[in-house]
Structure formats: C-alpha cells, structure tokens
Design a protein around this motif. Sequence first.
Motif, mmCIF file in Angstrom:
data_model
loop_
_atom_site.group_PDB
_atom_site.id
_atom_site.type_symbol
_atom_site.label_atom_id
_atom_site.label_comp_id
_atom_site.label_asym_id
_atom_site.label_seq_id
_atom_site.Cartn_x
_atom_site.Cartn_y
_atom_site.Cartn_z
ATOM 1 N N ILE A 27 -9.694 10.734 -30.886
ATOM 2 C CA ILE A 27 -8.662 9.777 -30.716
ATOM 3 C C ILE A 27 -7.584 10.411 -29.286
ATOM 4 N N LEU B 191 -9.983 9.920 -25.762
ATOM 5 C CA LEU B 191 -9.637 8.459 -25.651
ATOM 6 C C LEU B 191 -8.154 8.743 -25.012
ATOM 7 N N ARG B 192 -6.769 9.013 -25.760
ATOM 8 C CA ARG B 192 -5.325 9.428 -25.132
ATOM 9 C C ARG B 192 -5.661 9.964 -23.434
ATOM 10 N N LEU C 150 -4.599 4.133 -32.770
ATOM 11 C CA LEU C 150 -5.803 3.209 -32.130
ATOM 12 C C LEU C 150 -4.647 2.295 -31.206
ATOM 13 N N LEU D 59 -4.994 1.091 -27.420
ATOM 14 C CA LEU D 59 -5.893 -0.545 -27.038
ATOM 15 C C LEU D 59 -4.812 -1.616 -26.629
ATOM 16 N N SER E 180 -11.893 -4.089 -24.738
ATOM 17 C CA SER E 180 -12.365 -3.738 -26.205
ATOM 18 C C SER E 180 -13.420 -4.341 -26.481
#
Length: 65
Positions: free
Chosen positions: A13, A16-17, A41, A45, A51
């Motif tokens: 996470i 991803l951030r 998420l 998102l 996605s």
Amino acid sequence: MKLIGNAGSDRVIDALRQSVQAGTNLDIATPALSLPAFHELRDLLKCVSASRIVLPLNAGCELNL
C-alpha cells in the motif's frame, strides 16, 4: 520490477501511494483479498482512471475475505 515483502516499512500500500497518480491505470493480481486491505485501497482507487483486480479462478480457493 521490485519484490515487496509487505511488512514493516516495505508494504504494498505504501508503494502504491507513492506511485499512483490521478488518471493512472491500476492492475492488481492477488491470491487473497482482505476487507481491511480493500479499505486501504478505497481512497487510492478514487483517483485512478481504470482498475482491474485479478483473483484466482479456482472454485475451491479461499479468498480470505
């Protein structure tokens, strides 16, 4: 490509951030999906343009939901 251990300060996470920006496409493949992980998420998102989440097709597979 980078292998992420998903523990401590090396979490998926967090990566991803740092890398997902507005308008980004995000594809995720995972053998397990937890509700707390999806909650993390959720806000991320909202800013992506598209996605896809790939989950196991095997009917006997536990998703750990």
